[in-house]
Design a protein around this motif. Structure first.
Motif, PDB file in Angstrom:
ATOM      1  N   GLY A 106       0.900  -1.145   0.057  1.00  0.00           N
ATOM      2  CA  GLY A 106      -0.070   0.012   0.049  1.00  0.00           C
ATOM      3  C   GLY A 106       0.935   1.221   0.029  1.00  0.00           C
ATOM      4  N   GLU A 107       1.890   1.014   0.806  1.00  0.00           N
ATOM      5  CA  GLU A 107       2.913   2.197   0.928  1.00  0.00           C
ATOM      6  C   GLU A 107       3.527   2.648  -0.479  1.00  0.00           C
ATOM      7  N   ARG A 108       4.140   1.519  -1.072  1.00  0.00           N
ATOM      8  CA  ARG A 108       4.609   1.603  -2.390  1.00  0.00           C
ATOM      9  C   ARG A 108       3.718   2.279  -3.437  1.00  0.00           C
ATOM     10  N   ARG A 109       2.339   1.633  -3.378  1.00  0.00           N
ATOM     11  CA  ARG A 109       1.445   2.225  -4.603  1.00  0.00           C
ATOM     12  C   ARG A 109       1.135   3.725  -4.197  1.00  0.00           C
ATOM     13  N   PHE A 110       1.031   3.976  -2.818  1.00  0.00           N
ATOM     14  CA  PHE A 110       0.798   5.173  -2.653  1.00  0.00           C
ATOM     15  C   PHE A 110       1.964   6.324  -3.207  1.00  0.00           C
ATOM     16  N   VAL A 111       3.126   5.931  -2.946  1.00  0.00           N
ATOM     17  CA  VAL A 111       4.200   6.609  -3.464  1.00  0.00           C
ATOM     18  C   VAL A 111       4.481   6.663  -4.883  1.00  0.00           C
ATOM     19  N   ASN A 112       4.042   5.643  -5.631  1.00  0.00           N
ATOM     20  CA  ASN A 112       4.014   5.656  -7.027  1.00  0.00           C
ATOM     21  C   ASN A 112       2.968   6.679  -7.860  1.00  0.00           C
ATOM     22  N   GLU A 113       1.916   6.649  -7.087  1.00  0.00           N
ATOM     23  CA  GLU A 113       0.871   7.530  -7.363  1.00  0.00           C
ATOM     24  C   GLU A 113       1.110   8.975  -7.275  1.00  0.00           C
ATOM     25  N   ALA A 114       1.969   9.144  -6.046  1.00  0.00           N
ATOM     26  CA  ALA A 114       1.912  10.546  -5.725  1.00  0.00           C
ATOM     27  C   ALA A 114       3.135  11.162  -6.707  1.00  0.00           C
ATOM     28  N   GLY A 115       3.803  10.032  -7.482  1.00  0.00           N
ATOM     29  CA  GLY A 115       4.940  10.589  -8.109  1.00  0.00           C
ATOM     30  C   GLY A 115       4.458  10.855  -9.672  1.00  0.00           C
ATOM     31  N   GLU A 116       3.293  10.241  -9.860  1.00  0.00           N
ATOM     32  CA  GLU A 116       2.840  10.541 -11.283  1.00  0.00           C
ATOM     33  C   GLU A 116       2.310  11.870 -11.508  1.00  0.00           C
ATOM     34  N   ALA A 117       2.366  12.238 -12.937  1.00  0.00           N
ATOM     35  CA  ALA A 117       1.736  13.565 -13.040  1.00  0.00           C
ATOM     36  C   ALA A 117       0.232  13.791 -13.222  1.00  0.00           C
ATOM     37  N   ARG A 118      -0.025  14.871 -12.632  1.00  0.00           N
ATOM     38  CA  ARG A 118      -1.569  15.008 -12.783  1.00  0.00           C
ATOM     39  C   ARG A 118      -2.128  15.122 -13.787  1.00  0.00           C
ATOM     40  N   PRO A 119      -3.379  14.797 -14.030  1.00  0.00           N
ATOM     41  CA  PRO A 119      -4.263  15.027 -15.279  1.00  0.00           C
ATOM     42  C   PRO A 119      -4.763  16.199 -15.285  1.00  0.00           C
ATOM     43  N   GLY A 120      -4.822  16.798 -16.589  1.00  0.00           N
ATOM     44  CA  GLY A 120      -5.411  18.313 -16.477  1.00  0.00           C
ATOM     45  C   GLY A 120      -6.945  18.243 -16.263  1.00  0.00           C
TER      46      GLY A 120
END
Length: 68
Positions: free
Chosen positions: A8-22
């Motif tokens: 869960g922590e890894r998924r959170f970190v991965n999603e936080a590092g992704e670019a935000r959609p417009g």
């Protein structure tokens, strides 16, 4: 820490590092997920009226007024 918590922590970190959609992409995702397709014509009309207001104050104003 359990494996489930680490995943869960890894998924959170991965999603936080992704670019935000417009804004448009986020709105389309909202329409898909919530089945609110009836909002599309309303949004299109609001955007068209906004463009009409913006163009009426520019050099294109006299040409727009001749349409009405």
């Amino acid at each position: 820490m359990t494996d489930q918590q680490r995943d869960g922590e890894r998924r959170f970190v991965n999603e936080a590092g992704e670019a935000r959609p417009g804004l448009v992409r986020e709105f389309v995702d909202f329409l898909k997920n919530n089945k609110k397709w009836w909002l599309v014509p309303i949004v299109i009309l609001i955007v068209l009226f906004g463009l009409l207001v913006l163009l009426s104050g520019s050099a294109a104003g006299p040409f727009i007024y001749t349409l009405f």
